[in-house]
Structure formats: C-alpha cells, structure tokens
Write a protein that holds these residues in place. Sequence first.
Motif, PDB file in Angstrom:
ATOM      1  N   ALA A 294       0.828  -1.212   0.000  1.00  0.00           N
ATOM      2  CA  ALA A 294       0.000   0.000   0.000  1.00  0.00           C
ATOM      3  C   ALA A 294       0.856   1.254   0.000  1.00  0.00           C
ATOM      4  CB  ALA A 294      -0.933  -0.003   1.209  1.00  0.00           C
ATOM      5  N   SER A 295       2.012   1.202   0.671  1.00  0.00           N
ATOM      6  CA  SER A 295       2.925   2.348   0.642  1.00  0.00           C
ATOM      7  C   SER A 295       3.491   2.557  -0.750  1.00  0.00           C
ATOM      8  CB  SER A 295       4.064   2.129   1.641  1.00  0.00           C
ATOM      9  OG  SER A 295       3.565   2.000   2.962  1.00  0.00           O
ATOM     10  N   GLY A 296       3.762   1.454  -1.449  1.00  0.00           N
ATOM     11  CA  GLY A 296       4.234   1.567  -2.828  1.00  0.00           C
ATOM     12  C   GLY A 296       3.223   2.252  -3.733  1.00  0.00           C
ATOM     13  N   MET A 297       1.936   2.154  -3.381  1.00  0.00           N
ATOM     14  CA  MET A 297       0.898   2.800  -4.180  1.00  0.00           C
ATOM     15  C   MET A 297       1.001   4.319  -4.149  1.00  0.00           C
ATOM     16  SD  MET A 297      -0.986   0.559  -5.688  1.00  0.00           S
ATOM     17  CE  MET A 297      -2.494   1.451  -6.085  1.00  0.00           C
ATOM     18  N   ILE A 298       1.665   4.878  -3.140  1.00  0.00           N
ATOM     19  CA  ILE A 298       1.834   6.338  -3.078  1.00  0.00           C
ATOM     20  C   ILE A 298       2.615   6.822  -4.288  1.00  0.00           C
ATOM     21  CG2 ILE A 298       2.826   8.238  -1.739  1.00  0.00           C
ATOM     22  CD1 ILE A 298       2.444   6.470   0.762  1.00  0.00           C
ATOM     23  N   THR A 299       3.562   6.020  -4.747  1.00  0.00           N
ATOM     24  CA  THR A 299       4.296   6.350  -5.963  1.00  0.00           C
ATOM     25  C   THR A 299       3.635   5.766  -7.196  1.00  0.00           C
ATOM     26  OG1 THR A 299       6.366   6.401  -4.704  1.00  0.00           O
ATOM     27  CG2 THR A 299       6.545   6.232  -7.095  1.00  0.00           C
ATOM     28  N   THR A 300       3.017   4.582  -7.053  1.00  0.00           N
ATOM     29  CA  THR A 300       2.411   3.917  -8.201  1.00  0.00           C
ATOM     30  C   THR A 300       1.220   4.685  -8.755  1.00  0.00           C
ATOM     31  OG1 THR A 300       3.117   1.692  -7.544  1.00  0.00           O
ATOM     32  CG2 THR A 300       1.153   1.847  -8.921  1.00  0.00           C
ATOM     33  N   VAL A 301       0.361   5.208  -7.884  1.00  0.00           N
ATOM     34  CA  VAL A 301      -0.866   5.876  -8.347  1.00  0.00           C
ATOM     35  C   VAL A 301      -0.553   7.060  -9.260  1.00  0.00           C
ATOM     36  CG1 VAL A 301      -2.876   7.213  -7.596  1.00  0.00           C
ATOM     37  CG2 VAL A 301      -2.328   5.052  -6.488  1.00  0.00           C
ATOM     38  N   PRO A 302       0.363   7.977  -8.897  1.00  0.00           N
ATOM     39  CA  PRO A 302       0.675   9.057  -9.845  1.00  0.00           C
ATOM     40  C   PRO A 302       1.214   8.537 -11.179  1.00  0.00           C
ATOM     41  CG  PRO A 302       1.555   9.584  -7.684  1.00  0.00           C
ATOM     42  CD  PRO A 302       1.092   8.168  -7.628  1.00  0.00           C
ATOM     43  N   VAL A 303       2.058   7.521 -11.127  1.00  0.00           N
ATOM     44  CA  VAL A 303       2.617   6.977 -12.362  1.00  0.00           C
ATOM     45  C   VAL A 303       1.520   6.340 -13.203  1.00  0.00           C
ATOM     46  CG1 VAL A 303       4.297   5.371 -13.331  1.00  0.00           C
ATOM     47  CG2 VAL A 303       4.856   6.619 -11.249  1.00  0.00           C
ATOM     48  N   LEU A 304       0.620   5.588 -12.556  1.00  0.00           N
ATOM     49  CA  LEU A 304      -0.485   4.953 -13.264  1.00  0.00           C
ATOM     50  C   LEU A 304      -1.365   5.994 -13.946  1.00  0.00           C
ATOM     51  CD1 LEU A 304      -2.144   2.385 -13.890  1.00  0.00           C
ATOM     52  CD2 LEU A 304      -3.329   2.747 -11.717  1.00  0.00           C
ATOM     53  N   PHE A 305      -1.668   7.066 -13.235  1.00  0.00           N
ATOM     54  CA  PHE A 305      -2.540   8.085 -13.809  1.00  0.00           C
ATOM     55  C   PHE A 305      -1.823   8.954 -14.837  1.00  0.00           C
ATOM     56  CE2 PHE A 305      -5.504   6.624 -10.777  1.00  0.00           C
ATOM     57  CZ  PHE A 305      -6.743   7.056 -11.216  1.00  0.00           C
ATOM     58  N   GLN A 306      -0.490   8.911 -14.852  1.00  0.00           N
ATOM     59  CA  GLN A 306       0.215   9.518 -15.977  1.00  0.00           C
ATOM     60  C   GLN A 306      -0.091   8.747 -17.255  1.00  0.00           C
ATOM     61  OE1 GLN A 306       4.431  10.704 -15.361  1.00  0.00           O
ATOM     62  NE2 GLN A 306       4.047  10.321 -13.201  1.00  0.00           N
ATOM     63  N   GLY A 307      -0.118   7.419 -17.147  1.00  0.00           N
ATOM     64  CA  GLY A 307      -0.465   6.611 -18.303  1.00  0.00           C
ATOM     65  C   GLY A 307      -1.905   6.794 -18.730  1.00  0.00           C
ATOM     66  N   VAL A 308      -2.803   6.968 -17.767  1.00  0.00           N
ATOM     67  CA  VAL A 308      -4.218   7.164 -18.083  1.00  0.00           C
ATOM     68  C   VAL A 308      -4.460   8.535 -18.709  1.00  0.00           C
ATOM     69  CG1 VAL A 308      -6.523   7.388 -17.072  1.00  0.00           C
ATOM     70  CG2 VAL A 308      -4.998   5.558 -16.297  1.00  0.00           C
ATOM     71  N   GLY A 309      -3.785   9.563 -18.188  1.00  0.00           N
ATOM     72  CA  GLY A 309      -4.027  10.924 -18.640  1.00  0.00           C
ATOM     73  C   GLY A 309      -3.338  11.298 -19.936  1.00  0.00           C
ATOM     74  N   ALA A 310      -2.262  10.588 -20.302  1.00  0.00           N
ATOM     75  CA  ALA A 310      -1.484  10.981 -21.479  1.00  0.00           C
ATOM     76  C   ALA A 310      -2.300  11.018 -22.772  1.00  0.00           C
ATOM     77  CB  ALA A 310      -0.277  10.055 -21.634  1.00  0.00           C
ATOM     78  N   PRO A 311      -3.150  10.018 -23.080  1.00  0.00           N
ATOM     79  CA  PRO A 311      -3.884  10.067 -24.352  1.00  0.00           C
ATOM     80  C   PRO A 311      -4.891  11.205 -24.447  1.00  0.00           C
ATOM     81  CG  PRO A 311      -3.872   7.835 -23.430  1.00  0.00           C
ATOM     82  CD  PRO A 311      -3.393   8.754 -22.357  1.00  0.00           C
ATOM     83  N   LEU A 312      -5.288  11.795 -23.324  1.00  0.00           N
ATOM     84  CA  LEU A 312      -6.269  12.879 -23.335  1.00  0.00           C
ATOM     85  C   LEU A 312      -5.662  14.219 -23.714  1.00  0.00           C
ATOM     86  CD1 LEU A 312      -8.093  12.041 -19.965  1.00  0.00           C
ATOM     87  CD2 LEU A 312      -8.714  11.273 -22.274  1.00  0.00           C
ATOM     88  N   THR A 313      -4.346  14.348 -23.590  1.00  0.00           N
ATOM     89  CA  THR A 313      -3.711  15.647 -23.744  1.00  0.00           C
ATOM     90  C   THR A 313      -3.835  16.243 -25.143  1.00  0.00           C
ATOM     91  OG1 THR A 313      -2.162  15.030 -22.005  1.00  0.00           O
ATOM     92  CG2 THR A 313      -1.575  16.927 -23.351  1.00  0.00           C
ATOM     93  N   PRO A 314      -3.592  15.488 -26.239  1.00  0.00           N
ATOM     94  CA  PRO A 314      -3.740  16.100 -27.563  1.00  0.00           C
ATOM     95  C   PRO A 314      -5.119  16.708 -27.785  1.00  0.00           C
ATOM     96  CG  PRO A 314      -2.572  14.017 -27.745  1.00  0.00           C
ATOM     97  CD  PRO A 314      -3.076  14.106 -26.332  1.00  0.00           C
TER      98      PRO A 314
END
Length: 415
Positions: A64-84
């Motif tokens: 669960a502590s690893g998720m503190i870093t994982t969640v931002p990285v995961l949502f970078q992957g989710v948010g990237a296709p929306l940017t264009p």
Amino acid sequence: MSSVTRAVQPVLDPKVGTRTAKFAHPALLLVGIVLVALNMRACLAAVSPMVAEIQRTFGLSAAASGMITTVPVLFQGVGAPLTPRLTRRFGTERVVLGAVLALGAGVLLRVLPSVWTLYAGCMVIGVAIAVLNVSMPGLVKREFPHRAAMMTGVYSTTMLVGATMAAALSVPLEHALGGGWQASLGAWSVLALVAGLAWLPQVLKARREPTVPLRVAPATAAQRVTVSPWKSPLAWQISAFMGISSLLVYTLVAWMPTILSDHGMARGEAGLVFAFSNLVQVVSAFLVPLAAGRMTRQRGLALAMAGLNAAGIAWLLLAPVSGAWFSAAVLGLAQGGSLGLGLAFIVLRTENALGAARLGGMSQAVGYLVAAAGPVGGGALKQLTGSWDATLIVMLALAAVAAVAGWGAGRDRTI
C-alpha cells in the motif's frame, strides 16, 4: 484511429505576413518552461524520504505504501492520451497553465489527514504530470525546431534538478517547518504556484494576439504521418524502452531510501544518497540528448544506459550500505541518460510536431502504465519474501529487456 492519417502543415502566405508565435518574449517562454519542468518530478521525489513516516501515520502495508508512488505513475499513463484533445480545444498555453495549477492542488490534497485524500491527491498529480509530459516535447519541437535535442536536454535536466531539490530538502523542511511530513510535502505547492504565475504571460499573450491567419495546404509526402504510432514496431520499441526505464526509476524513487534504511543506514543519510543520485542524473540528462542529436543511430547509447542501470542495481544488491554512494552515482547516470534519450527519441524519430505529439502521447501512455507496476510490485515482493533481494533481481532482468528495446529504438528511422 485510422492507420493512415494525412497531416496538414501550415504554409505561410506573404499576403498575411509571417506567422508569429503565440508566446510572449522568448526569455519568458524559457523561464516558464524551466519553472514548469522543475515541478514535474519534485512532488514525486519529495515523497521518497517520507514513505516510512506516511506508512506509520496511516498503518499502511509495504504494498500500500508503494501505491503512493504507483498511483501518480499509473494516472500519468491514463491521462497521457487525453492531452492532444485538450491542447486542440483549449490551446497549449491554457492547458499547461491548468496542469501546473492542478499539480499544486494535488500536492495540497495529498497532505490532508485522510488516506483517501492521500491517494486522491496522487491521482490529480499523476494526471497533471501526464498533461505536461505530453505537451512539452511537442512544444519544444515546434518552438525550437533546429535545436530540439538541445532543448530536450535543458527540459529533462530541469526536471531532475527539481527532483534533486525535493529529495534533498524533504527531511530538512520537515524539521524547519515543524509540521511533520504533511508540512514538508505541502510546501512544494508553492513551487507550482510560482510556475503558474511565470506561465501566465504566455496565456495573456495568446489571448491578446490570436494566431495570424494561415493558408493550410496538404503536407508533402515527407511531412505526412503515414503510420499510426500504435501500429508501428518502432513506436512500440520506444515505448518499451521508456516504460522499463521509467519502471526502474520509479521503483527506486519509491524504495531506495527505504532499502538503505532497512540495511542500517540513517534515514537522513539515505535521503542524501537518494538526492545525490538525482543530482548525478542532471549531468547525463543534459549530455545524452545532445550526443543523441549528433548521431544518426543511438543504439550504443541505449545499450550503455541499460548496462549502467544493471551495474548500479547489482552493486545495490551486493553492497547496499558500503556501496551506496557508488550505486547512487551509477544509477544516476543511467536514469538521467535514459530519461533524456527516451525524450530525444520522440523528437528524433518523428518528422514534425504532429508526429512528436502523437508518438509522445503513445509512449507516455504505454510507458507510464508499465512503470506503474514498479513501486507496488517492488513493495509486494519485499513483503512476500522479507527482503529486497527479489525486487532487485527482477529489476536486473528488466534492464536486459530495456537493452533489447533500446537497440530497436535506436535505429535510423522515423515514424
């Protein structure tokens, strides 16, 4: 998305004058880029020395502590296709400003006294960074077409300077502010506000001076983006190289100070070792893109970065405390160089800004979804086995995979 897309390029019409950039004075543009880039790693690196305290505050497991870093990285992957889509609708200036302000808001949300707001803030941070990650390479390609590799080095170097500052200052800020880890992490929202203020002139300039009318003509054959990056083996190799390199980075961002502390190093010194690693990254993040821009093929550079990653991880496995500073130096060279080379691939393997934006969107989406597995996977392996050895051995194997992907990405071809 169709497999064949006809790109259109702006053609200057002498009757309406030359095209003027939508940005304010070039010096203000450069300052804005630098301040925005400073934020893009700082809020993630600042967490690493604080993970143990956050874990105790909320009673979190290692995974669960690893998720503190994982969640931002995961949502970078989710948010990237929306940017264009966002940049087409609102313009790059407004999108960058909104993203950096959202980043500051996410930093504040993350330190509220709830485990739910902790992870919600991480989500907001991840999406904001994704927008900036995808916007910046296309912006650099457009505004500095003849110096794209050099400006990529400046941009990636500044990101790592921000990470170094955050890693080195997190523990001292905690003591100076007297508010525990919450005050230390929350203080980084001020940097986001400063970046937003510095970027505001670009937005105001764009509103006052709309783009000069352009006559649009079909692109020449050399200018077209003829293959969707999602159907290009070269694009997948670039994405794999970026993804695995990022996985190695974010796993160590999440756990390197903890690994050192678990082997007996003082928490303050572990934070300094981690900060030193980030400082060394600055050197290779600037020099590697410059070298890449002078080469037609970058296979040797990609192999060198993967090899340095493997060497640093192996030394951390064999001598975690006595060899900590050496491991930090080698890993810093590898990680900074891999970041700079991955960003350089985006501008070197595309013909124009449209191609860079499309490849950037794909590589960031795939790369960060892959990278998201690192922090939580590393924590889970530690919890399962009781030591960090299994995590480091898996990372060694992944460095070999990165070498294979980098060998393909380094070919003299464009998408």
